[in-house]
Design an enzyme around this catalytic site. Structure first.
Site, PDB file in Angstrom:
ATOM      1  N   ASP A 106       1.572   8.030   5.605  1.00  8.16           N
ATOM      2  CA  ASP A 106       1.567   8.808   4.364  1.00  8.16           C
ATOM      3  C   ASP A 106       0.609   9.982   4.498  1.00  8.16           C
ATOM      4  OD1 ASP A 106       3.110   6.782   3.272  1.00  8.16           O
ATOM      5  OD2 ASP A 106       1.377   5.771   2.381  1.00  8.16           O
TER       6      ASP A 106
HETATM    7  N1  URA Z   1       1.633   1.614   4.709  1.00 10.93           N
HETATM    8  C1  URA Z   1       1.448   2.554   3.760  1.00 10.93           C
HETATM    9  O1  URA Z   1       1.486   2.269   2.575  1.00 10.93           O
HETATM   10  N2  URA Z   1       1.206   3.815   4.158  1.00 10.93           N
HETATM   11  C2  URA Z   1       1.116   4.177   5.457  1.00 10.93           C
HETATM   12  O2  URA Z   1       0.873   5.346   5.745  1.00 10.93           O
HETATM   13  C3  URA Z   1       1.313   3.190   6.429  1.00 10.93           C
HETATM   14  C4  URA Z   1       1.580   1.913   6.025  1.00 10.93           C
END
Ligand code: URA
Length: 243
Positions: A106
């Site tokens: 993310d």
């Molecule tokens: N899980 C999430 O919520 N975000 C990420 O970036 C990776 C795993």
């Protein structure tokens, strides 16, 4: 289509005759950028294609794997009109060819992101059936359910009803945990923690399969993998799909 015939390229790079290369192709053991190809007349671009037999890239076909310590606020995408992307952080001299991210983090997640020009490697590390383990350090706020570790082991049910595969949660300090996942749903750690009553306020990936984030690599910096790291990936790569 420009490029080189696949059967000819395989013959040249593996010491086989053209006939043997054609036979190998017909057996279905050859992939180009992760996709099975049986047609020897198919043209490939040798500068960018990864040709593999039984999942192992043919030697001499140089591939690049780069480790990035992703900072916050950067998108895992190849281009974006507004935001900076992870590719903007990769110095051009690390790889002469286009790289793609191996899975996604993310925008606000930090830590280990691998990028490669090897399509077969992307497939091996991200295919849902491979169940490659990823370790995250999580900071959270709010009242996490007291039975959270047991519910992680059993498979957390997300708000939309999706049941996750069994995962591991270890509470390390108040508001701090280590989470191991073997799948990669969209915003999965955030949604799992939300389903258990708390909110993720910091998320950092520490490992992907056999590769840990180099603790010496500053945030925002990238480097190519060392030979021992590439060998660890190859071991995973050539292992059979557990199905
Ligand atoms: N899980 C999430 O919520 N975000 C990420 O970036 C990776 C795993």
């Amino acid at each position: 289509v420009k490029g080189e015939r696949l059967d000819k390229w395989i013959a040249h790079h593996t010491g086989r005759t053209r006939k043997e290369a054609s036979k190998l192709l017909r057996s279905g053991r050859v992939t180009v950028d992760g996709a099975p190809i049986t047609d020897g007349a198919r043209k490939i671009d040798p500068a960018s294609a990864t040709v593999a037999v039984d999942g192992s890239p043919i030697e001499g076909a140089v591939r690049y794997v780069v480790m990035l310590h992703k900072p916050r606020g950067v998108l895992t995408a190849t281009r974006d009109a507004r935001d900076r992307t992870v590719l903007d952080l990769i110095p051009a001299d690390l790889c002469p060819r286009p790289l793609v991210p191996v899975g996604r983090l993310d925008k606000d997640t930090t830590g280990l992101l691998l990028l490669t020009d090897d399509g077969a490697l992307v497939h091996a590390l991200t295919h849902p059936r491979r169940h490659v383990a990823k370790l995250y350090r999580v900071a959270f706020e709010g009242p996490l359910a007291p039975d959270a570790p047991a519910r992680f082991e059993a498979g957390v049910v997300l708000e939309d009803g999706t049941r996750c595969r069994p995962a591991h949660l270890e509470l390390t300090a108040p508001g701090q945990a280590l989470v191991t996942l073997r799948e990669g749903r969209h915003r999965q750690v955030r949604r799992m923690i939300a389903a258990l009553g708390a909110e993720v306020v910091g998320l950092h990936r520490l490992t992907m399969g056999p590769i840990p984030l180099d603790p010496e690599l500053p945030e925002g910096a990238a480097r190519r993998l060392r030979d021992d790291e590439l060998a660890a990936l190859d071991a995973l790569h050539s292992s059979r799909d557990p199905g």
